[in-house]
Structures are given as C-alpha cells and as structure tokens.
Design an enzyme around this catalytic site. Structure first.
Site: not given
Ligand SMILES: NC(=O)c1ccc[n+]([C@@H]2O[C@H](COP(=O)([O-])OP(=O)(O)OC[C@H]3O[C@@H](n4cnc5c(N)ncnc54)[C@H](O)[C@@H]3O)[C@@H](O)[C@H]2O)c1
Length: 288
Positions: A160, A147
């Site tokens: 986080y 991230s």
């Molecule tokens: N959205 C942002 O702004 C952002 C920024 C930086 C990093 N990220 C990272 O990107 C990645 C994806 O996040 P996103 O934004 O698409 O969010 P999202 O919530 O849409 O997707 C995350 C997915 O992970 C699944 N999940 C959660 N816990 C789990 C577990 N224990 N086992 C298996 N699956 C699990 C959820 O059901 C969901 O489908 C994450 O690692 C997040 O930290 C997101």
C-alpha cells in the site's frame, strides 16, 4: 480555479461510490458541478449518483475498474459525451489488504493488485483525461488520493505504501511538467489520515481464491505479540469522511498542491532532519 470556473462544468470521481470519494463528489456537486461517479461497484456508484441528483446537479454512474486502461478510456469517453466538458478529475479509487501482513508473507499478486488499482489506476486517469484537458481553452484540475501512510512507516503495509508513494512521485513530477509546459491543469495530492470508511473491506473486491481468509495469510500481529496494527479506519482519531470533500474543494479552488486531513506526523520532520544530516555540507553537483 475560482468557484465560478467550476460551476456548471463536469467532474469525474473514481471510487466515488463510498467513503472519501462520495464526500468529494458531494462537495463538488455542492459547488455547482455535474458529476460522473465511477466505481467498480456500480450499485454504490448509482446510490451516490442519486444523492448528487438530489442536490439538483446532473450525475451519471459508470462502472469502471481503474486498473484497466481500456475501462478508464471508456470512462473518459462517457464523461465527455454525457457532460461535454470535464474540469475536475479525482483519481481516488483505492484498495488495501487486511489483515496487515509482512512484505515477505504477501504474494506478488497481493502487490500487483494493490499497485494495479492504486498507482496504475491514477496513471490511467491521467492518460485518458489529460490530452482533452490540455486541448481545452478552460482550466482543469486533477486530484490524486495518496495517504498519510507515505509520511511515516506503517509496518505490515508495504504494498500500500509503495503504491501511494508512486502516486506522490508521479503527481509532483506531472504538476511541475504541466506548469513548465504551460498547461492550465492543476494537480493536488490528497493525504488522508485515518478516515472512517469501509476501506478495510477492500479484499471483498478480489476473486475469492485471492482473499486472505481463503489463503490463510499470516497476519502482521503474529510478529508483534498479537498486537493488531491499527491504522486507517480502525485507528484512534479516525474522522468522518464527510469532512474531506470540502477540504478537497478548497484545494481545487486555490490550486493547492497538498491536502492534509490530520497533523503532520513527527516522523516527517525527523526524516528531513536525517536527510539533511546525511547530505554533504557544500552544494552538491548532483540532485538525482
Ligand atoms: N479510509 C482511510 O483511512 C484512508 C486513509 C488514507 C488514504 N485513503 C485512500 O482514500 C481513497 C478512498 O478510500 P475510502 O477510505 O473512501 O475507502 P472506500 O472503500 O470507502 O472507497 C473506495 C472506493 O473505491 C472503489 N474501488 C475499489 N477498487 C476499484 C477499482 N479497481 N476501480 C474503481 N473503483 C474501485 C470501491 O468500490 C470503493 O467504493 C483510497 O485511495 C484510499 O487508499 C483512505
């Protein structure tokens, strides 16, 4: 790995049921890969499985909680059984807390939950898949979702940031290890900045008693005159998740160590400057 080395081979995307994971799954399928969509939310994984199939590729949905090693090992067994050969693993599943909260207002369980999914989940992926990737005569690639939170401080988000910083250190070390040991396994760190996904709702995946609304967690905004923290999906400049998958595909094809979705935060250059200033002028015997 060139496009022709990906075509017809298997990929596994954790957290593939939505947001960034879905975008990566679709990009890999668009490049001709078959995809295992793994998610703790199996209904979400099944929806993405159907979208991948609509592109004409094989796809399987697997329910998997990445914080549990046995479940990730079962995921690897299912992936190799169903697709025969896995070229790409994307350790993308992640969670966050809302409201943002001070480290001293967070419970130890809050930290353990976030570390368990974000860091241990990625570690479990490596444990379960690398031995078979290493034994394969074909090249493989692992993408770990970090991230932009590790590239600048985000008050109210200590657990986080710690979990993603652990992924950073781990990924850089194993990339160097695989290279030094002659394993044909590339490693890419994905640094999303703000992306418009359902990420802010992660606490829905926790038992009700652990959720912030049940426990009445003190929000970070109570220390900032009510000003809410705006990062992630709520931040200005948040991008569409569909733009991320093609960046990740390109990084796999060129074995790039990093994918950035946003410009480098000025903090990073300032940190490098401060470290340089803090370091002794002459070469130092210890780099530990
Ligand atoms: N959205 C942002 O702004 C952002 C920024 C930086 C990093 N990220 C990272 O990107 C990645 C994806 O996040 P996103 O934004 O698409 O969010 P999202 O919530 O849409 O997707 C995350 C997915 O992970 C699944 N999940 C959660 N816990 C789990 C577990 N224990 N086992 C298996 N699956 C699990 C959820 O059901 C969901 O489908 C994450 O690692 C997040 O930290 C997101």
């Amino acid at each position: 790995m060139r496009r022709e080395q990906l075509r017809g081979r298997g990929a596994v995307v954790t957290g593939g049921g939505g947001g960034i994971g879905r975008s990566i799954a679709m990009a890999l399928a668009g490049a001709g890969m078959d995809v295992v969509v793994a998610d703790v939310d199996v209904a979400a994984a099944e929806r993405v499985r159907d979208e991948v199939r609509a592109l004409g590729r094989r796809a399987v949905a697997v329910r998997c909680d990445v914080s549990q090693l046995a479940e990730v090992e079962a995921l690897a067994d299912a992936a190799y059984r169903e697709l025969g050969d896995i070229a790409v693993l994307v350790n993308n599943a992640g969670v966050t807390w809302r409201p943002y909260r001070a480290s001293w207002d967070a419970s130890v369980d809050d930290f353990a939950w976030i570390m368990g999914v974000n860091f241990w989940g990625a570690l479990h992926g490596h444990r379960a898949f690398v031995p078979r990737m290493a034994a394969s005569p074909l090249p493989s690639h692992i993408v770990n979702t970090s991230s932009a939170a590790t590239l600048r401080p985000v008050p109210g988000h200590a657990a986080y940031t710690a979990s993603k910083a652990a992924i950073d250190g781990f990924s850089m070390a194993v990339r160097a290890e695989y290279e030094a040991a002659g394993l044909d396994i590339g490693v890419t760190l994905l640094y999303p900045g703000p992306v418009r996904t359902g990420f802010a709702g992660s606490e829905r995946l926790r038992p009700e008693a652990d959720r912030a609304e049940t426990r009445g967690v003190v929000p970070w905004s109570s220390y900032t005159d009510g000003q809410p923290m705006r990062a992630g999906a709520e931040a200005p400049g948040a991008i569409d998740p569909d733009t991320v998958g093609p960046l990740v595909l390109d990084a796999i094809e060129h074995d790039r160590p990093y994918v950035m979705t946003h410009p480098v935060p000025p903090f990073l250059a300032e940190r490098a400057r401060q470290l340089t200033e803090a370091a002794p002028p002459a070469p130092h015997p210890s780099v530990e």
